[in-house]
Every structure is written in structure tokens, then in C-alpha cells.
Write a protein that holds these residues in place. Structure first.
Motif, PDB file in Angstrom:
ATOM      1  N   PHE A 169       2.565  -6.198   2.857  1.00 10.79           N
ATOM      2  CA  PHE A 169       2.004  -7.496   3.225  1.00 10.79           C
ATOM      3  C   PHE A 169       2.676  -8.541   2.343  1.00 10.79           C
ATOM      4  O   PHE A 169       2.431  -8.588   1.134  1.00 10.79           O
ATOM      5  CB  PHE A 169       0.488  -7.510   2.981  1.00 10.79           C
ATOM      6  CG  PHE A 169      -0.286  -6.582   3.888  1.00 10.79           C
ATOM      7  CD1 PHE A 169      -0.956  -7.077   4.989  1.00 10.79           C
ATOM      8  CD2 PHE A 169      -0.334  -5.220   3.631  1.00 10.79           C
ATOM      9  CE1 PHE A 169      -1.678  -6.228   5.822  1.00 10.79           C
ATOM     10  CE2 PHE A 169      -1.050  -4.359   4.461  1.00 10.79           C
ATOM     11  CZ  PHE A 169      -1.721  -4.869   5.557  1.00 10.79           C
ATOM     12  N   GLY A 170       3.530  -9.366   2.925  1.00  9.76           N
ATOM     13  CA  GLY A 170       4.260 -10.379   2.179  1.00  9.76           C
ATOM     14  C   GLY A 170       3.677 -11.757   2.421  1.00  9.76           C
ATOM     15  O   GLY A 170       3.664 -12.249   3.558  1.00  9.76           O
ATOM     16  N   PHE A 171       3.193 -12.385   1.355  1.00 15.87           N
ATOM     17  CA  PHE A 171       2.522 -13.681   1.445  1.00 15.87           C
ATOM     18  C   PHE A 171       3.373 -14.771   0.812  1.00 15.87           C
ATOM     19  O   PHE A 171       4.080 -14.529  -0.172  1.00 15.87           O
ATOM     20  CB  PHE A 171       1.168 -13.619   0.723  1.00 15.87           C
ATOM     21  CG  PHE A 171       0.228 -12.623   1.322  1.00 15.87           C
ATOM     22  CD1 PHE A 171      -0.569 -12.976   2.399  1.00 15.87           C
ATOM     23  CD2 PHE A 171       0.148 -11.329   0.822  1.00 15.87           C
ATOM     24  CE1 PHE A 171      -1.438 -12.049   2.969  1.00 15.87           C
ATOM     25  CE2 PHE A 171      -0.716 -10.399   1.387  1.00 15.87           C
ATOM     26  CZ  PHE A 171      -1.508 -10.762   2.460  1.00 15.87           C
ATOM     27  N   ASN A 172       3.241 -15.988   1.335  1.00 14.34           N
ATOM     28  CA  ASN A 172       3.940 -17.132   0.750  1.00 14.34           C
ATOM     29  C   ASN A 172       3.128 -17.709  -0.418  1.00 14.34           C
ATOM     30  O   ASN A 172       2.089 -17.159  -0.792  1.00 14.34           O
ATOM     31  CB  ASN A 172       4.249 -18.192   1.818  1.00 14.34           C
ATOM     32  CG  ASN A 172       3.012 -18.790   2.468  1.00 14.34           C
ATOM     33  OD1 ASN A 172       1.888 -18.692   1.964  1.00 14.34           O
ATOM     34  ND2 ASN A 172       3.210 -19.435   3.605  1.00 14.34           N
ATOM     35  N   VAL A 190     -10.357  -2.323  -0.224  1.00 11.77           N
ATOM     36  CA  VAL A 190      -9.234  -3.257  -0.147  1.00 11.77           C
ATOM     37  C   VAL A 190      -8.329  -2.893   1.025  1.00 11.77           C
ATOM     38  O   VAL A 190      -7.913  -3.763   1.798  1.00 11.77           O
ATOM     39  CB  VAL A 190      -8.472  -3.316  -1.486  1.00 11.77           C
ATOM     40  CG1 VAL A 190      -7.264  -4.236  -1.389  1.00 11.77           C
ATOM     41  CG2 VAL A 190      -9.406  -3.781  -2.600  1.00 11.77           C
ATOM     42  N   ALA A 191      -8.030  -1.614   1.181  1.00 11.68           N
ATOM     43  CA  ALA A 191      -7.206  -1.181   2.331  1.00 11.68           C
ATOM     44  C   ALA A 191      -7.877  -1.566   3.641  1.00 11.68           C
ATOM     45  O   ALA A 191      -7.218  -2.036   4.572  1.00 11.68           O
ATOM     46  CB  ALA A 191      -6.963   0.319   2.267  1.00 11.68           C
ATOM     47  N   PHE A 219       0.867  -1.172   0.000  1.00 10.47           N
ATOM     48  CA  PHE A 219       0.000   0.000   0.000  1.00 10.47           C
ATOM     49  C   PHE A 219       0.906   1.224   0.000  1.00 10.47           C
ATOM     50  O   PHE A 219       1.705   1.407   0.925  1.00 10.47           O
ATOM     51  CB  PHE A 219      -0.943  -0.016   1.208  1.00 10.47           C
ATOM     52  CG  PHE A 219      -2.027  -1.041   1.063  1.00 10.47           C
ATOM     53  CD1 PHE A 219      -3.237  -0.714   0.472  1.00 10.47           C
ATOM     54  CD2 PHE A 219      -1.819  -2.348   1.478  1.00 10.47           C
ATOM     55  CE1 PHE A 219      -4.231  -1.671   0.308  1.00 10.47           C
ATOM     56  CE2 PHE A 219      -2.806  -3.315   1.324  1.00 10.47           C
ATOM     57  CZ  PHE A 219      -4.015  -2.975   0.736  1.00 10.47           C
ATOM     58  N   ILE A 220       0.804   2.006  -1.071  1.00 10.08           N
ATOM     59  CA  ILE A 220       1.641   3.190  -1.233  1.00 10.08           C
ATOM     60  C   ILE A 220       0.751   4.344  -1.705  1.00 10.08           C
ATOM     61  O   ILE A 220      -0.451   4.173  -1.871  1.00 10.08           O
ATOM     62  CB  ILE A 220       2.798   2.954  -2.240  1.00 10.08           C
ATOM     63  CG1 ILE A 220       2.269   2.729  -3.661  1.00 10.08           C
ATOM     64  CG2 ILE A 220       3.682   1.792  -1.792  1.00 10.08           C
ATOM     65  CD1 ILE A 220       3.347   2.725  -4.740  1.00 10.08           C
ATOM     66  N   ALA A 249      -4.767  -2.121   6.275  1.00 10.66           N
ATOM     67  CA  ALA A 249      -3.648  -1.221   5.998  1.00 10.66           C
ATOM     68  C   ALA A 249      -3.838   0.064   6.798  1.00 10.66           C
ATOM     69  O   ALA A 249      -4.954   0.550   6.952  1.00 10.66           O
ATOM     70  CB  ALA A 249      -3.576  -0.918   4.505  1.00 10.66           C
ATOM     71  N   VAL A 250      -2.730   0.607   7.295  1.00 12.16           N
ATOM     72  CA  VAL A 250      -2.827   1.824   8.099  1.00 12.16           C
ATOM     73  C   VAL A 250      -1.949   2.959   7.607  1.00 12.16           C
ATOM     74  O   VAL A 250      -2.190   4.110   7.945  1.00 12.16           O
ATOM     75  CB  VAL A 250      -2.527   1.559   9.593  1.00 12.16           C
ATOM     76  CG1 VAL A 250      -3.564   0.654  10.203  1.00 12.16           C
ATOM     77  CG2 VAL A 250      -1.142   1.007   9.791  1.00 12.16           C
ATOM     78  N   CYS A 251      -0.908   2.642   6.851  1.00 10.68           N
ATOM     79  CA  CYS A 251       0.021   3.697   6.455  1.00 10.68           C
ATOM     80  C   CYS A 251       0.571   3.440   5.061  1.00 10.68           C
ATOM     81  O   CYS A 251       0.361   2.386   4.472  1.00 10.68           O
ATOM     82  CB  CYS A 251       1.165   3.817   7.462  1.00 10.68           C
ATOM     83  SG  CYS A 251       2.234   2.369   7.600  1.00 10.68           S
TER      84      CYS A 251
END
Length: 185
Positions: A124-127, A111-112, A42-43, A117-119
Motif C-alpha cells: 500500500f503506497g501512500f502520498n 490492521v490487515a 504486509f509480509i 490486505a489479502v496476501c
């Protein structure tokens, strides 16, 4: 105002959604997962924390792709109150930085909210099974460009995820500008 996300909720399952990308096409988040995982970032365009680290995110995403991890970036900020985060400015930002990943617009912020998501940035890194394994910072640099030799927290964690399916037990949360939520009536 700076915000900081909570620590990693290991195993929490990624959520799929369809969003418009800066390329004008609809993208499903899960379509960008690769065999070893998915990074959801999230950017936004105007945040000084994002501006300071964006070249490193572009580099890391390209290198993670070689390790079988896909990346998507999502902007969820209220573009009415923060016009620098408009869809048109997102297109400019992605072009300016030569994004090797889709940059998606979460106009209704659903989605956020679903991800918690807060910032910006919030990673978020998923396997490969889409279980959360990393919710930390890109590195220690904060609002400045990282000096040469700075440890690559995000990249190293996601490389571990690619190799083992599991993220590091110790993680330092990201810090950044709070997501600019739409005012509700």
C-alpha cells in the motif's frame, strides 16, 4: 494458495495503528510517514513470494527513504497455526535481512483487516497526504529472485508518488500467499 489483491482505490486514506515491532517497542504506523509518503507492506516470514523478493524490498525501502518515503512492514499471519510466522521468527527474519524499516506484529489481525490486505506481499503506497496511490507488485518476478534488469514496479511507482503526489494509472496487482487468518468460532 496464491492470492491477489484488488486494484488501487486511489485516494483511500491510510489507517493508523499502534503495533509492537521486532525491536520490542510500540510503533504508530503514521510515525514512519515522511514528507513524500509512506509504504505499508504486509509480509511474513515463510511465504515463498516474500522470500524471493525480500532483498529487493530492503533495497527499495532504503532508496525510497532518500526520496522522502517511509516504510513499515507488518506481519498479520496466524502464528499459532503457522509457527514460522511467530514474533520470535519475525525478529530473526528482520535481523537476517537487515531491515531498514520497522517490522510490526499485527497479532489480532485488525490492521490487515482494516487495510483489506489479502496476501503476502501486499503493498500500500501512500502520498504525503496519506492517500493511496499504489497497490501493485514489487516487480514481475513472482516466486523467483528477479533477474538483473527487471523493471522495478514498486520503486518506480513510489518515486512518481514522491515527485508528483500521484501513482501510475496502470498498476499490476501483487500476488502471493494468502494471509493466514485466525479461525473464528
Amino acid at each position: 494458495m496464491a492470492a491477489q489483491p484488488s486494484i488501487c482505490d486511489f485516494g483511500w486514506k491510510a489507517i493508523d495503528a499502534e503495533l509492537i515491532g521486532v525491536d520490542g517497542k510500540q510503533h504508530r504506523i503514521f510515525d514512519h510517514k515522511r514528507e513524500n509518503g509512506l509504504l505499508v507492506a504486509f509480509i511474513c516470514n515463510h511465504c515463498p513470494y516474500v522470500k524471493a523478493m525480500i532483498e529487493r524490498l530492503v533495497r527499495d525501502a532504503a532508496e525510497l527513504a532518500e526520496l522522502g518515503i517511509g516504510t513499515v512492514a507488518i506481519s498479520s499471519n496466524d502464528a499459532e497455526r503457522f509457527p514460522d510466522d511467530s514474533f520470535e521468527r519475525m525478529q530473526d527474519f528482520a535481523r537476517q535481512h537487515d531491515f531498514p524499516f520497522p517490522y510490526l506484529y499485527d497479532e489480532d489481525q485488525s490492521v490487515a483487516r482494516a487495510y483489506g490486505a489479502v496476501c503476502t506481499p501486499d503493498f500500500f503506497g501512500f502520498n504525503g497526504d496519506l492517500g493511496l496511490q499504489y497497490r501493485g507488485r514489487i516487480d514481475a518476478s513472482r516466486k523467483v529472485v528477479a533477474p538483473e534488469g527487471t523493471a522495478r514496479d514498486l520503486f518506480d511507482a513510489m518515486r512518481q508518488v514522491a515527485e508528483t503526489g500521484k501513482g501510475p494509472a496502470e498498476q499490476i496487482p501483487s500476488i502471493g500467499c494468502s494471509i493466514k487468518w485466525k479461525e473464528t468460532v
